[in-house]
Design a protein around this motif. Structure first.
Motif, mmCIF file in Angstrom:
data_model
loop_
_atom_site.group_PDB
_atom_site.id
_atom_site.type_symbol
_atom_site.label_atom_id
_atom_site.label_comp_id
_atom_site.label_asym_id
_atom_site.label_seq_id
_atom_site.Cartn_x
_atom_site.Cartn_y
_atom_site.Cartn_z
ATOM 1 N N HIS A 8 6.314 -3.416 -5.539
ATOM 2 C CA HIS A 8 5.319 -3.890 -5.885
ATOM 3 C C HIS A 8 4.365 -4.751 -4.818
ATOM 4 O O HIS A 8 3.412 -4.792 -4.705
ATOM 5 N N TYR A 50 1.738 4.920 -4.848
ATOM 6 C CA TYR A 50 1.509 3.521 -4.201
ATOM 7 C C TYR A 50 1.684 3.633 -2.585
ATOM 8 O O TYR A 50 2.648 4.068 -2.121
ATOM 9 N N GLU A 90 4.837 6.304 0.720
ATOM 10 C CA GLU A 90 4.044 6.624 -0.463
ATOM 11 C C GLU A 90 5.127 6.487 -1.615
ATOM 12 O O GLU A 90 5.977 7.666 -1.294
ATOM 13 N N LYS A 133 -2.562 -0.004 -1.847
ATOM 14 C CA LYS A 133 -3.457 0.881 -2.672
ATOM 15 C C LYS A 133 -2.626 1.780 -3.515
ATOM 16 O O LYS A 133 -1.251 1.938 -3.484
ATOM 17 N N SER A 134 -3.138 2.045 -4.554
ATOM 18 C CA SER A 134 -2.734 3.128 -5.614
ATOM 19 C C SER A 134 -3.714 4.408 -5.847
ATOM 20 O O SER A 134 -4.814 3.967 -5.979
ATOM 21 N N VAL A 186 2.554 -3.251 -2.177
ATOM 22 C CA VAL A 186 1.568 -2.357 -2.135
ATOM 23 C C VAL A 186 0.147 -2.604 -1.869
ATOM 24 O O VAL A 186 -0.437 -3.730 -1.942
#
Length: 156
Positions: free
Chosen positions: A16, A91, A101, A21-22, A19
């Motif tokens: 996390h 993510y 990804e 972008k999600s 990350v």
């Protein structure tokens, strides 16, 4: 012809913090035959129709054809799909010049985390972050088409 060159890994650590972008994804299969699959995907506010062929001997490379379609049409096509709609959060995590990804599956596949990386060639080397676990490339149990009909919650 267009080919997808991709490797898959289980995720074993906390990704996390990395990350960037999600995306919210909902997808179904009009055909999930092992030799070929036809997928409908809604990804945030975009939609795609994708045809994938069987992987090569390593499972890394396979034919892929994808076209953007209208979200309303994709929503209608999802209602025609085989049972077992896949829902997940994707993510995007840059690592060097490439990006992983990480898919966090929801619903009947809750608890499954798979990282994928698309490569320019099968020989491309890439950084393996500490949160990356065992490689599952070519293991059909980790294909989304398989998970749609054989969800993670039913695995022993």
């Amino acid at each position: 012809m267009s080919y997808e060159i991709e490797r898959k890994f289980l995720v074993v650590g906390d990704f996390h913090p990395f990350v960037r972008k999600s995306l919210s994804i909902k997808q179904g299969y009009l055909s999930s035959h092992p030799e070929r699959s036809v997928r409908v995907r809604i990804q945030d506010k975009e939609a795609f129709l994708t045809i994938k062929g069987k992987g090569n001997d390593t499972g890394i490379t396979r034919y892929e054809w994808e076209k953007k379609i209208d979200v309303t049409e994709a929503d209608a096509l999802l209602r025609l799909c085989e049972p077992g709609i896949i829902e997940k959060i994707r993510y995007i995590i840059p690592v060097g010049e490439l990006a992983f990804e990480v898919d966090e599956f929801l619903g009947d596949n809750l608890g499954l985390l798979i990282a994928e990386i698309e490569l320019p060639s099968e020989q491309t080397t890439f950084e393996h972050p500490e949160w990356l676990g065992a490689e599952v490339t070519g293991d059909v149990r980790f294909y989304n088409a398989y998970l749609a009909t054989n969800p993670f919650c039913k695995w022993q």
